[in-house]
Design an enzyme around this catalytic site. Structure first.
Site, short mmCIF file in Angstrom:
data_model
loop_
_atom_site.label_atom_id
_atom_site.label_comp_id
_atom_site.label_asym_id
_atom_site.label_seq_id
_atom_site.Cartn_x
_atom_site.Cartn_y
_atom_site.Cartn_z
CG ASP A 387 3.54 -2.52 15.90
OD1 ASP A 387 4.39 -2.45 16.80
OD2 ASP A 387 2.94 -1.53 15.46
CE1 TYR A 468 -0.33 6.42 16.93
CE2 TYR A 468 -0.03 5.19 14.91
CZ TYR A 468 -0.18 6.39 15.57
OH TYR A 468 -0.20 7.55 14.85
CG HIS A 521 6.23 7.84 13.24
ND1 HIS A 521 5.88 8.95 13.97
CD2 HIS A 521 5.09 7.16 13.02
CE1 HIS A 521 4.59 8.94 14.20
NE2 HIS A 521 4.07 7.88 13.63
CG HIS A 523 2.75 4.44 10.73
ND1 HIS A 523 2.74 3.73 11.90
CD2 HIS A 523 2.50 5.72 11.08
CE1 HIS A 523 2.49 4.55 12.91
NE2 HIS A 523 2.34 5.77 12.44
CG LEU A 531 -3.66 -10.29 -7.30
CD1 LEU A 531 -2.65 -9.26 -7.73
CD2 LEU A 531 -5.06 -9.85 -7.70
CD GLU A 575 11.14 -13.41 -7.88
OE1 GLU A 575 10.39 -14.33 -7.50
OE2 GLU A 575 12.28 -13.20 -7.40
CD GLU A 673 13.62 -17.07 -8.13
OE1 GLU A 673 14.03 -18.25 -8.09
OE2 GLU A 673 12.75 -16.62 -7.37
CG ASP A 687 0.34 -18.90 -8.48
OD1 ASP A 687 -0.12 -17.74 -8.42
OD2 ASP A 687 0.06 -19.79 -7.66
CG LEU A 688 1.75 -12.80 -10.92
CD1 LEU A 688 1.02 -11.83 -10.01
CD2 LEU A 688 2.31 -12.05 -12.12
CG HIS A 698 2.04 9.98 11.82
ND1 HIS A 698 1.50 9.20 12.83
CD2 HIS A 698 1.40 11.17 11.91
CE1 HIS A 698 0.59 9.90 13.48
NE2 HIS A 698 0.52 11.10 12.95
CU LIG Z 1 2.14 7.45 13.46
#
Ligand SMILES: [Cu+2]
Ligand SMILES: *[C@@H]1O[C@H](CO)[C@@H](O)[C@H](O)[C@H]1NC(C)=O
Ligand SMILES: *[C@@H]1O[C@H](CO)[C@@H](O)[C@H](O)[C@H]1NC(C)=O
Ligand SMILES: *[C@@H]1O[C@H](CO)[C@@H](O)[C@H](O)[C@H]1NC(C)=O
Ligand SMILES: *[C@@H]1O[C@H](CO)[C@@H](O)[C@H](O)[C@H]1NC(C)=O
Ligand SMILES: *[C@@H]1O[C@H](CO)[C@@H](O)[C@H](O)[C@H]1NC(C)=O
Ligand SMILES: *[C@@H]1O[C@H](CO)[C@@H](O)[C@H](O)[C@H]1NC(C)=O
Length: 826
Positions: A387, A468, A521, A523, A531, A575, A673, A687-688, A698
């Protein structure tokens, strides 16, 4: 000390009902500021810094257009594109500064980062249409400013994507022609024909392509017929059972050809085969999907008892307790401080979130909102939406005061710049405090009961993408908890239901009307949370609760082995994408690498799936055929990555066009990494950044008709302080009460004194007369007097709603990331 008796109030039954859960006291005088959702309150509160993430002003945007015209003369840019052969500047918006530069400004007295813009230009390369990103700056534009390809944010090394649907007018006209060419068939099977003159005709038909079948080499589209026209909100409930396959490989739409047709489980190779079959005696018809009151969102027919009264609503008689700098879109509330901004593709984002002066998050915001369908028909079977392609920010339409947000909320306007026009989205963000029906904390003791109200701050916006509606909440709690919540509503994208026992519709949903099936579906909405827990150097750990069998000296001799449990910490050293643990058996914690609380514990925040319908989902489909590499972040619940200036986002709207070769391939970001830092040989600074998903699996059912309900579609992720403070920091902020039932025995835990003089932290109830049964001791403030509230506190005057029209996308391509053309093509 004078005691004033509580004024007696006469309320009509309706009115009484209306304020039942909130204020039982209705004051007659004073202190009440009009809950006026458009009042531009006097600017008295000023943000400590400039909002360096703010979108472009109208004048900045217009300067950029002029600049680009001069800089890109060779492109022959048109202002108002009228055909797919025109080159034009589609979007300009702020290019957010690198964190490295921002942090130096925010924390190290460095200069404000230079402001840059980005532009998406619809441009032809070797005669083929592309969308191309540029960066323009620094701003304000000067002789040193320049236009350069915007590449550093894309790990594809490209700044462009071929646009396969740039000729979207031709595509929709092609669809109309398909429908017209088989009008005898549609009349026969569906009782309707397409109306070229008026595509919004409620009795007409439209023919709509599935937007996502874009594969390597060749490009084919399945079109499906829908009733009614484009203007109807309920269109996605009215799919019809005729589908046509189009070979759209040719760059020129004149070379497109209609191939197969599909009806009631049967494939016909040509239009003629389909037509011929129709007159065969064994042709099996299935009833069309006919609109009616069943798709209406209002029901005026029935009136169950109680509906004659309005429900309780929330009021705020003394005004807000947060402070808002509208100019800088900066909010301060009980220790929380943050900046708000928006982007066309992704909507709302928050920056520099601090709690009681300490850093918590640098950035928090949506990256992409995907909906991936499944089904046994050619539309639902490959349907998928990203979207941001339609613009979660561009579709943040005006909120309905008193309904979307309480009447007393503050509303902020947003704007975006597209095709030489600045579009205002008035009252599209609301900010308010809310006191729900449950307490933050309580305790009953032998001679007392203590209760602390749970008041939280919400920043809310709603994006309506075609059928939606997504409501986004950023919720701040007094203890430092942050919750990100999404709720979906609107019309589902449903499947045609053929009454045909040879089809497998029940494998993908439920029948929900005469000729309509829901279609399952997923979502999956991806968010970034950068953070910085008590500073930028952080460690992620999984704190596991594990069963063990162990022995204790104090257990002996009676017990030899004790079956019990303990904590085991697993550092996340590279990671990784993680799923929420089974049985919630692990805590996902982000700890400061160097800051500890008074007890020597690392300051931390816990990341957890919050409240809603089940835990937050990841994509059920493995290695989706439709998605390719365009949304790999959907494959796990939460990701921990190194933070880099060159990886500011997990997705780009144009990924939709090149799923197998996307501009941003998330697997190249989450590429194992090392997250080790602080050692001599580790180049990583510690720094993550966390990416996490909200959404829902749904499987709509009959209760999703006409609209999906928000309590059944909610999901959230919470960031909860974990040893971040020395004890619960909400104690200094809450409003509450302690009832001392008998005597003065302090039966535990109350900070107040019985003295009513000068002690701000607690005082006796002033409203009760001489013969008191209990000491009623408050902390924080209380309502002191009855009060009269105007009607607007309950039902805002919606005459003041500013929008006269909402540019809701019809999910065709005009105005999406594919570009925009103006009507009146040559
Ligand atoms: Cu839906
Ligand atoms: C721009 O217009 C000039 C003059 O009509 C033409 O020669 C040139 O090819 C055009 N360039 C592009 C990129 O369309
Ligand atoms: C951000 O950093 C990258 C890499 O160092 C650089 O190429 C880019 O120009 C910077 N962006 C801005 C907006 O300053
Ligand atoms: C519609 O019919 C005409 C005439 O047979 C044909 O030339 C054209 O290709 C058809 N177009 C579509 C989109 O079916
Ligand atoms: C689709 O059309 C192209 C020409 O545009 C043609 O080369 C290709 O063979 C067609 N594909 C199919 C499956 O018919
Ligand atoms: C995903 O599917 C593609 C195409 O079928 C295939 O090439 C690739 O190996 C698959 N990857 C995984 C991880 O299954
Ligand atoms: C595309 O949408 C814009 C509004 O964003 C509208 O002005 C324009 O006329 C539309 N173009 C077409 C070809 O419908």
């Amino acid at each position: 000390m004078e005691w004033r008796a509580k004024p007696l109030i006469t309320l009509t039954a309706a009115c009484f009902f209306a304020v039942l859960i909130l204020l039982l006291i209705f004051p007659f005088d004073g202190g009440f500021s009009t809950p006026n959702y458009q009042s531009q309150k006097k600017q008295s509160f000023v943000a400590p810094k400039t909002n360096i993430w703010a979108d472009l002003t109208e004048s900045e945007a217009s300067d950029i257009y002029d600049f680009l015209y001069k800089d890109l003369t060779y492109l022959n840019l048109t202002k108002h594109p009228k055909s797919n052969r025109d080159n034009f500047i589609f979007i300009v918006e702020a290019l957010r500064p690198n964190k490295t530069d921002a942090v130096s400004y925010l924390y190290d007295a460095g200069p404000a980062p230079r402001r840059w813009a980005k532009a998406a230009v619809a441009q032809h390369i070797h005669n083929e249409p592309y969308m191309v990103y540029y960066m323009v700056g620094p701003l304000p534009l000067s002789p040193e400013s320049r236009t350069v390809p915007l590449e550093y944010v894309f790990n594809s090394g490209r700044n462009y994507v071929k646009n396969p649907v740039q000729d979207f007018v031709a595509i929709s006209e092609f669809g109309l022609t398909i429908a017209e060419n088989i009008s005898d068939i549609t009349q026969d099977l569906l009782g309707a024909v397409a109306n070229r003159e008026n595509p919004d005709d409620p009795l007409g038909l439209i023919c709509w392509p599935r937007g996502s079948r874009i594969e390597r080499g060749g490009f084919s589209l399945w079109f499906q017929l829908y009733k009614p026209g484009l203007g109807s909100g309920a269109r996605t409930l009215l799919p019809q059972g005729i589908y046509a396959k189009v070979n759209a490989s040719d760059a020129n739409i004149d070379g497109w050809t209609v191939g197969q047709f599909y009806y009631n489980g049967v494939i016909y190779d040509t239009e003629e085969d389909f037509r011929a079959a129709l007159s065969e005696p064994d042709f099996v018809r299935t009833p069309p999907n006919v609109d009616g009151p069943w798709s209406d969102t209002e029901d005026f027919e029935s009136s169950p008892p109680g509906r004659e009264l309005p429900p309780p609503v929330s009021v705020q008689p003394y005004g807000p307790r947060y402070r808002l700098d509208r100019e800088q879109q900066y909010v301060s509330w009980f220790g929380f401080e943050f900046y708000i901004t928006t982007a066309q593709a992704t909507g709302l984002a928050l920056f520099d979130i601090r709690f009681k002066g300490e850093r918590v998050m640098y950035e928090l915001g949506l990256q992409e909102a995907m909906a991936h369908y499944a089904g046994d028909d050619p539309m639902q079977g490959g349907l998928e939406f990203m979207d941001s392609f339609f613009g979660m920010g561009k579709t943040m339409f005006e909120l309905v005061p008193g309904y979307d947000c309480p009447a007393y909320a503050d509303y902020l306007d947003t704007r975006f710049h597209q095709a030489h026009k600045t579009h205002e989205l008035p009252n599209s963000i609301c900010v308010f405090e809310h006191t729900p029906d449950y307490l933050l904390s309580r305790h009953t003791a032998q001679y007392s009961v203590t209760a602390s109200r749970n008041t939280y701050l919400i920043v809310r916006a709603v994006s309506t993408v075609g059928n939606y509606d997504y409501t986004f909440d950023y919720v701040f709690y007094m203890d430092g908890t942050l919750e990100i919540k999404v709720r979906a509503s609107g019309f589902i994208f449903a499947a045609f239901y053929a009454r045909n026992s040879n089809k497998n519709e029940n494998e993908y949903g439920h029948r929900i009307h005469d000729a309509l099936a829901s279609s399952m579906h997923d979502h999956v909405l991806n968010f970034k949370a950068d953070l910085d827990v008590a500073g930028p150097t952080n460690d992620m750990v999984r704190l596991a609760l594990e069963p063990i069998t162990t022995t204790y000296p104090w257990d002996k001799p009676e017990v030899k082995d004790r079956n019990t449990m303990h904590l085991v910490e697993h550092a996340v050293t590279e990671e990784a994408g993680l799923d929420w643990p089974k049985n919630s058996g692990e805590f996902y914690l982000v700890y400061s690498a160097d800051q500890k609380n008074a007890w020597g514990e690392r300051k931390g925040y816990r990341i957890t799936s919050g409240t809603g319908m089940g835990s937050t989902p990841h994509l059920t489909i493995l290695n989706s055929t439709t998605l390719g590499d365009s949304a790999r972040w959907a494959e796990h619940d939460i990701w921990i990555l190194q933070r880099k200036d060159t990886e500011p986002r997990s997705a780009d709207p144009l990924n939709y066009f090149a799923p197998h070769d996307p501009l941003i391939d998330f697997t190249k970001m989450a590429n194992h990494e090392s997250l080790k830092h602080g050692e001599a040989d580790s180049p990583y600074d510690g720094d993550l950044v966390v990416y996490f998903n909200l959404g829902a699996h749904h499987v709509p059912h009959s209760g999703d008709v006409p609209n999906t309900l928000q309590h059944t579609s909610a999901s959230s992720v919470m960031f909860v302080p974990h040893n971040f403070n020395d004890r619960d920091p909400s104690r200094e902020s809450v409003q509450g009460v302690r009832l001392q039932l008998k005597g003065t025995k302090n039966s535990g835990g109350f900070a107040g004194e019985t003295s009513i003089n000068g002690d701000l932290r607690s005082r006796l109830d002033r409203r009760v007369g001489a013969q008191k049964l209990h000491d009623i001791k408050y902390f924080g403030s209380t309502y002191e007097q009855g009060m009269k509230l105007p009607l607007e506190a309950f039902e805002p005057d919606l005459e003041r709603y500013r929008s006269s029209e909402h540019a809701v996308t019809d999910l065709s391509y005009n105005g999406s990331a594919a570009g925009v053309w103006m009507k009146g093509a040559e």
